[in-house]
Every structure is written in C-alpha cells, then in structure tokens.
Design a protein around this motif. Structure first.
Motif, PDB file in Angstrom:
ATOM      1  N   GLY A 154      72.489  -6.865 -48.141  1.00 18.22           N
ATOM      2  CA  GLY A 154      71.678  -7.416 -48.912  1.00 18.22           C
ATOM      3  C   GLY A 154      70.228  -7.222 -48.544  1.00 18.22           C
ATOM      4  N   GLY A 155      69.112  -7.493 -49.495  1.00 22.43           N
ATOM      5  CA  GLY A 155      67.869  -7.225 -49.101  1.00 22.43           C
ATOM      6  C   GLY A 155      67.011  -8.397 -49.484  1.00 22.43           C
ATOM      7  N   GLY A 156      67.556  -9.634 -49.956  1.00 26.08           N
ATOM      8  CA  GLY A 156      66.867 -10.584 -50.319  1.00 26.08           C
ATOM      9  C   GLY A 156      66.471 -11.623 -49.095  1.00 26.08           C
ATOM     10  N   ASP A 157      65.877 -12.757 -49.384  1.00 24.61           N
ATOM     11  CA  ASP A 157      65.527 -13.630 -48.353  1.00 24.61           C
ATOM     12  C   ASP A 157      66.871 -14.174 -47.656  1.00 24.61           C
ATOM     13  OD1 ASP A 157      63.018 -14.089 -48.436  1.00 24.61           O
ATOM     14  OD2 ASP A 157      62.881 -15.059 -50.233  1.00 24.61           O
ATOM     15  N   SER A 158      68.167 -14.346 -48.227  1.00 25.15           N
ATOM     16  CA  SER A 158      69.305 -14.711 -47.558  1.00 25.15           C
ATOM     17  C   SER A 158      69.639 -13.909 -46.674  1.00 25.15           C
ATOM     18  CB  SER A 158      70.390 -15.023 -48.735  1.00 25.15           C
ATOM     19  OG  SER A 158      70.308 -15.986 -49.490  1.00 25.15           O
ATOM     20  N   ALA A 159      69.643 -12.562 -47.035  1.00 26.43           N
ATOM     21  CA  ALA A 159      70.019 -11.381 -46.211  1.00 26.43           C
ATOM     22  C   ALA A 159      69.373 -11.592 -44.651  1.00 26.43           C
ATOM     23  CB  ALA A 159      70.025  -9.879 -46.702  1.00 26.43           C
ATOM     24  N   MET A 160      67.807 -11.610 -44.787  1.00 29.12           N
ATOM     25  CA  MET A 160      67.053 -11.551 -43.801  1.00 29.12           C
ATOM     26  C   MET A 160      67.253 -12.998 -42.928  1.00 29.12           C
ATOM     27  SD  MET A 160      65.624  -8.967 -44.181  1.00 29.12           S
ATOM     28  CE  MET A 160      66.826  -8.379 -45.451  1.00 29.12           C
ATOM     29  N   GLU A 161      67.515 -13.913 -43.560  1.00 29.36           N
ATOM     30  CA  GLU A 161      67.775 -15.142 -42.868  1.00 29.36           C
ATOM     31  C   GLU A 161      69.018 -15.125 -42.049  1.00 29.36           C
ATOM     32  OE1 GLU A 161      66.200 -19.105 -44.698  1.00 29.36           O
ATOM     33  OE2 GLU A 161      68.446 -19.099 -45.051  1.00 29.36           O
ATOM     34  N   GLU A 162      70.065 -14.422 -42.748  1.00 32.96           N
ATOM     35  CA  GLU A 162      71.278 -14.471 -42.060  1.00 32.96           C
ATOM     36  C   GLU A 162      71.110 -13.450 -40.830  1.00 32.96           C
ATOM     37  OE1 GLU A 162      73.389 -16.667 -44.042  1.00 32.96           O
ATOM     38  OE2 GLU A 162      74.733 -15.162 -44.179  1.00 32.96           O
ATOM     39  N   HIS A 177      71.055  -1.974 -47.142  1.00 37.38           N
ATOM     40  CA  HIS A 177      70.412  -2.420 -48.176  1.00 37.38           C
ATOM     41  C   HIS A 177      70.571  -1.173 -49.100  1.00 37.38           C
ATOM     42  CE1 HIS A 177      68.137  -4.352 -51.221  1.00 37.38           C
ATOM     43  NE2 HIS A 177      67.125  -3.707 -50.980  1.00 37.38           N
ATOM     44  N   ARG A 178      70.820  -1.521 -50.456  1.00 36.47           N
ATOM     45  CA  ARG A 178      70.987  -0.408 -51.558  1.00 36.47           C
ATOM     46  C   ARG A 178      69.898   0.217 -52.146  1.00 36.47           C
ATOM     47  NH1 ARG A 178      73.134  -4.086 -56.681  1.00 36.47           N
ATOM     48  NH2 ARG A 178      71.358  -5.127 -56.995  1.00 36.47           N
ATOM     49  N   ARG A 179      68.673  -0.170 -51.533  1.00 36.72           N
ATOM     50  CA  ARG A 179      67.488   0.377 -51.830  1.00 36.72           C
ATOM     51  C   ARG A 179      66.546   0.803 -50.682  1.00 36.72           C
ATOM     52  NH1 ARG A 179      63.865  -2.641 -55.094  1.00 36.72           N
ATOM     53  NH2 ARG A 179      64.610  -4.557 -54.366  1.00 36.72           N
ATOM     54  N   ASP A 180      65.288   1.245 -50.937  1.00 35.12           N
ATOM     55  CA  ASP A 180      64.649   1.282 -49.569  1.00 35.12           C
ATOM     56  C   ASP A 180      63.465   0.490 -49.513  1.00 35.12           C
ATOM     57  OD1 ASP A 180      62.972   2.244 -51.494  1.00 35.12           O
ATOM     58  OD2 ASP A 180      62.694   4.484 -50.962  1.00 35.12           O
ATOM     59  N   LEU A 182      62.640  -4.060 -49.603  1.00 32.34           N
ATOM     60  CA  LEU A 182      63.431  -5.325 -49.640  1.00 32.34           C
ATOM     61  C   LEU A 182      63.061  -6.148 -50.719  1.00 32.34           C
ATOM     62  CD1 LEU A 182      63.208  -6.151 -45.592  1.00 32.34           C
ATOM     63  CD2 LEU A 182      65.289  -5.180 -47.163  1.00 32.34           C
ATOM     64  N   ARG A 183      63.832  -7.101 -51.218  1.00 38.51           N
ATOM     65  CA  ARG A 183      63.555  -7.922 -52.261  1.00 38.51           C
ATOM     66  C   ARG A 183      62.936  -9.331 -51.411  1.00 38.51           C
ATOM     67  NH1 ARG A 183      64.862  -9.132 -57.294  1.00 38.51           N
ATOM     68  NH2 ARG A 183      66.323  -6.869 -57.143  1.00 38.51           N
ATOM     69  N   ALA A 184      63.283  -9.553 -50.135  1.00 42.43           N
ATOM     70  CA  ALA A 184      62.791 -10.602 -49.494  1.00 42.43           C
ATOM     71  C   ALA A 184      61.273 -10.686 -49.513  1.00 42.43           C
ATOM     72  CB  ALA A 184      63.529 -10.645 -48.182  1.00 42.43           C
TER      73      ALA A 184
HETATM   74  P1  NAP Z   1      68.725 -12.440 -54.129  1.00 45.27           P
HETATM   75  O1  NAP Z   1      67.195 -12.773 -53.763  1.00 45.27           O
HETATM   76  O2  NAP Z   1      69.136 -12.282 -55.603  1.00 45.27           O
HETATM   77  O3  NAP Z   1      68.897 -11.042 -53.441  1.00 45.27           O
HETATM   78  C1  NAP Z   1      70.162 -10.558 -53.433  1.00 45.27           C
HETATM   79  C2  NAP Z   1      70.129  -9.173 -52.611  1.00 45.27           C
HETATM   80  O4  NAP Z   1      71.243  -8.486 -52.794  1.00 45.27           O
HETATM   81  C3  NAP Z   1      69.075  -8.096 -53.384  1.00 45.27           C
HETATM   82  O5  NAP Z   1      68.348  -7.372 -52.340  1.00 45.27           O
HETATM   83  C4  NAP Z   1      70.142  -7.093 -53.955  1.00 45.27           C
HETATM   84  O6  NAP Z   1      69.523  -5.919 -54.259  1.00 45.27           O
HETATM   85  C5  NAP Z   1      71.243  -7.122 -53.285  1.00 45.27           C
HETATM   86  N1  NAP Z   1      72.585  -7.172 -53.920  1.00 45.27           N
HETATM   87  C6  NAP Z   1      72.839  -7.777 -55.315  1.00 45.27           C
HETATM   88  N2  NAP Z   1      74.152  -7.415 -55.617  1.00 45.27           N
HETATM   89  C7  NAP Z   1      74.704  -6.316 -54.632  1.00 45.27           C
HETATM   90  C8  NAP Z   1      75.631  -5.487 -54.467  1.00 45.27           C
HETATM   91  N3  NAP Z   1      76.701  -5.836 -55.475  1.00 45.27           N
HETATM   92  N4  NAP Z   1      75.738  -4.556 -53.861  1.00 45.27           N
HETATM   93  C9  NAP Z   1      74.554  -4.676 -52.683  1.00 45.27           C
HETATM   94  N5  NAP Z   1      73.384  -5.158 -52.631  1.00 45.27           N
HETATM   95  C10 NAP Z   1      73.333  -6.093 -53.760  1.00 45.27           C
HETATM   96  O7  NAP Z   1      69.553 -13.558 -53.590  1.00 45.27           O
HETATM   97  P2  NAP Z   1      69.328 -14.428 -52.019  1.00 45.27           P
HETATM   98  O8  NAP Z   1      68.705 -13.464 -51.020  1.00 45.27           O
HETATM   99  O9  NAP Z   1      70.500 -15.231 -51.653  1.00 45.27           O
HETATM  100  O10 NAP Z   1      68.052 -15.496 -52.567  1.00 45.27           O
HETATM  101  C11 NAP Z   1      68.218 -16.162 -53.628  1.00 45.27           C
HETATM  102  C12 NAP Z   1      67.210 -17.168 -53.920  1.00 45.27           C
HETATM  103  O11 NAP Z   1      67.132 -18.083 -52.932  1.00 45.27           O
HETATM  104  C13 NAP Z   1      66.066 -16.432 -53.815  1.00 45.27           C
HETATM  105  O12 NAP Z   1      65.181 -17.121 -54.802  1.00 45.27           O
HETATM  106  C14 NAP Z   1      65.356 -16.443 -52.501  1.00 45.27           C
HETATM  107  O13 NAP Z   1      63.830 -16.358 -52.331  1.00 45.27           O
HETATM  108  C15 NAP Z   1      65.787 -17.985 -52.108  1.00 45.27           C
HETATM  109  N6  NAP Z   1      65.964 -18.072 -50.809  1.00 45.27           N
HETATM  110  C16 NAP Z   1      64.849 -18.295 -49.947  1.00 45.27           C
HETATM  111  C17 NAP Z   1      65.011 -18.484 -48.414  1.00 45.27           C
HETATM  112  C18 NAP Z   1      63.879 -18.906 -47.665  1.00 45.27           C
HETATM  113  O14 NAP Z   1      63.124 -18.834 -48.129  1.00 45.27           O
HETATM  114  N7  NAP Z   1      64.111 -18.939 -46.354  1.00 45.27           N
HETATM  115  C19 NAP Z   1      66.294 -18.241 -48.053  1.00 45.27           C
HETATM  116  C20 NAP Z   1      67.455 -17.937 -48.631  1.00 45.27           C
HETATM  117  C21 NAP Z   1      67.197 -17.537 -50.221  1.00 45.27           C
HETATM  118  P3  NAP Z   1      68.378  -5.572 -54.896  1.00 45.27           P
HETATM  119  O15 NAP Z   1      67.063  -5.870 -54.151  1.00 45.27           O
HETATM  120  O16 NAP Z   1      68.423  -4.059 -54.807  1.00 45.27           O
HETATM  121  O17 NAP Z   1      68.470  -6.181 -56.214  1.00 45.27           O
END
Ligand code: NAP
Length: 311
Positions: A154-162, A177-180, A182-184
């Motif tokens: 994953g490349g989002g905030d959750s992935a970085m936090e984990e 991560h599937r791209r180059d 991050l979304r985080a």
């Molecule tokens: P997210 O922001 O939707 O990120 C999901 C990530 O997984 C993206 O990087 C996405 O890639 C990748 N992904 C999705 N489907 C995939 C697949 N089938 N195969 C491989 N990669 C895949 O989800 P999240 O990280 O759980 O966050 C959810 C929300 O909670 C966000 O608004 C986030 O900011 C918030 N959050 C905040 C914090 C914090 O502030 N500490 C912590 C956790 C979550 P792409 O980037 O290519 O789409």
C-alpha cells in the motif's frame, strides 16, 4: 391485508465487538434488544488468531473465541440474536423498518454496528494464510513478528503507519507499492523515508503469498517491466484501505467517504433514534476495545432516547 409487526425497543445491526457490547448493555437495561448478527457473524476478529491486547485476557485469546464469549454474555441477559443479515432499512420515519430478506422488523431505535472490511489483494495464498502471517492490522499483530523481515502493501497513510509501527519489532520492512509515488501525507512519507529499517519496492504488486501453513515470502511483479521476483518475509501486512459496510444506509444516514457520521462524543447519527458504533464510524482507531466502548455508548444513548419517548 398488511401484517402487524411488533415494535421493538432496539434493533442492533451487526455482531462485532460494538454490536455485542451494545446488545449486552441494552439487554441489561431491560430493552430486550434484537441483534441481526449478519451472515459472517462476529466481525473482523473472526479473521484473526491471537488477540493479546484485549484487556482481561492476560494470556491472550483467539479472536473467534473472544467473539463467542461476547455473544454468550449478551445472550445471557436476554438479547435475542438472529443469524441473519439486514438487507434493507427504512429510517425515514419511526418506528424504523429493518428487513432481512422478506422478514420485517420494526424498532423505535436502531444501533448500526456493521463494521468495515479490510480490502484484500485477492491473490493466491492470501486467504489461506490470513492469520498465519497475513494480517490487516499492525497494531494487533506486529508484536508476533519480532526479529522478522516483513512486507507491507500500500502507499497510503495506513501503509506508512503500519510500516513505521512494525519497525519496532521487525528487522526490515519492505513497502510494496503499485506506483512510484505515495498517496500518503507528506509528513508520513517523510517519516517512512527517514526510517532506516524501511525500504520501498516501487511499481510493484504482490502476485502470490508464499508459505506452507505460515507466510515465508511473496512473489512480486514489476508492473512496468513485468519482471518477477521473490521476497522472503515472515509476514505480509495488507494496508490498501477499508470499506465500511454501509451500503444499505446510503442516502438515509449522513456519511463521509462511506463512514457514518456521528455527533461525537455521542453516537447519534443524522437520524434521531438511530445510533452507530464501531468501525462503521471509526476509521482512526479500529480496535476491538474502541469498538466495544462505542457499542456501550450507543446502547446508553439509545436507552436515554427511549426514555424521552416514555419507554
Ligand atoms: P488509501 O488512502 O485509500 O490508500 C490505499 C493505498 O493502497 C493506495 O496507495 C493505493 O494505491 C493502494 N491500493 C489500493 N488498492 C490496491 C490493490 N488492489 N493493490 C495494491 N495497492 C492497492 O487508504 P488508507 O491508507 O487506509 O487511508 C484511508 C484514509 O484514512 C485516508 O484518508 C488517510 O489519510 C486516513 N489515514 C490517516 C492516518 C494518519 O493520518 N495517521 C493513518 C491512516 C489512515 P494508489 O495510491 O495507487 O491508489
């Protein structure tokens, strides 16, 4: 001729820690709650093995066992538990309508505790090894991976936090991560980049989870070059987002990105008499204990609401 349906005080939809705790409290308040447990009863803890961070179990407890105990405790106080799912609701007027297929229920108050599902990769090996090295929660399971090499997808905030959390236990953490890019958020990216234990595998996806009874690694594919490789790892943390189970409430309750909005610190939703608790509301903490706490609040909120109606 229309059939008369009993109007219940509370119908609880969902049977994770939030639903069962709401049932326990509502039952002990003599509200005789009906719980529609759903088909996959028990929520996300049914997909885990050892739970070591639920207070009261110093030796830890298996996720499904914990849920069984919660169900028994609610049933002991006269909660009625049905192993069926709510398939439709009408929250436009009280008493609210809840249907399970053709069966109709009516309630003066409703507690929504339908939870969320972690998105999964859907690749070979993932399902079989869930709870055996494949996890969707570092806070819950990180401790079991002391001294191991781990993979986070994953490349989002959750992935970085984990990934950051896992560096407390792991030798190395590879983020796939599937791209180059991050979304985080920038701050989370920076923290991950600055951590020596974290490395990144860009433009890549996990095609298969390897292991015989326990994760031993992952098969990777570079989506740009189609190059295949294997990465040895003792654990795989899938952090690609969650989907709240709120489809049947769409257009009826206020939501943000699919999660039900409540008037914190209460559990009141946008519809008077309807309350919500657990992961269907909470995208931040997502723990069994926080869900249980919210379930308790929802039952108390419903009880107070019913008192205002004279019930
Ligand atoms: P997210 O922001 O939707 O990120 C999901 C990530 O997984 C993206 O990087 C996405 O890639 C990748 N992904 C999705 N489907 C995939 C697949 N089938 N195969 C491989 N990669 C895949 O989800 P999240 O990280 O759980 O966050 C959810 C929300 O909670 C966000 O608004 C986030 O900011 C918030 N959050 C905040 C914090 C914090 O502030 N500490 C912590 C956790 C979550 P792409 O980037 O290519 O789409």
């Amino acid at each position: 001729m229309s059939r008369t349906v009993d109007v219940r005080n509370v119908v609880i939809i969902g049977s994770g820690p939030a639903g069962y705790t709401a049932a326990l409290y509502a039952a002990r308040a003599n509200l005789r709650p009906l719980v529609l447990k759903g088909i996959d009863a028990g929520g996300q803890l049914m997909l885990t093995t050892d739970v070591e961070n639920y207070p009261g179990f110093p030796e830890g407890i298996l996720g499904p066992e914990l849920m069984e105990l919660m169900e028994k405790q609610a049933a002991r106080f006269d909660a009625e538990l049905l192993h069926q799912a709510a398939t439709r609701v009408d929250l436009s007027a009280s008493p609210f309508g809840i249907w399970s297929g053709d069966e109709e229920f009516r309630a003066r108050s409703v507690i929504v505790a339908t939870g969320a599902k972690a998105k999964m990769l859907g690749v070979p090996g993932e399902k079989q090894l869930l709870g055996r090295g494949v996890s969707t929660c570092a806070t819950c399971d990180g401790f079991f991976f002391r001294g191991q090499d781990l993979v986070v997808v994953g490349g989002g905030d959750s992935a970085m936090e984990e990934a950051l959390f896992l560096t407390r236990f792991a030798t190395k953490v590879a983020v796939v991560h599937r791209r180059d890019e991050l979304r985080a958020s920038k701050i989370m990216q920076q923290r991950a980049f600055e951590n020596d234990k974290i490395s990144f595998v860009w433009d890549s996806v996990v095609d298969e989870v390897l292991g015989d009874g326990q994760v031993s690694g992952v098969r990777l594919r570079n989506v740009k070059t189609d190059e295949r490789s294997e990465l040895a790892a003792g654990g795989l943390f899938v952090a690609i987002g969650h989907v709240p189970n709120t489809q049947i409430f769409e257009g009826q309750l206020e939501m943000t990105e699919g999660y039900i909005v409540v008037g914190e610190p209460t559990t009141a939703t946008s519809v008077e008499g309807v309350f919500a608790a657990g992961d269907v509301v909470d995208f931040t903490y997502r723990q069994a204990i926080t869900a249980a706490g919210m379930g308790c609040k929802a039952a108390m909120d419903a009880e107070r609401y019913l008192e205002t109606l004279g019930h």
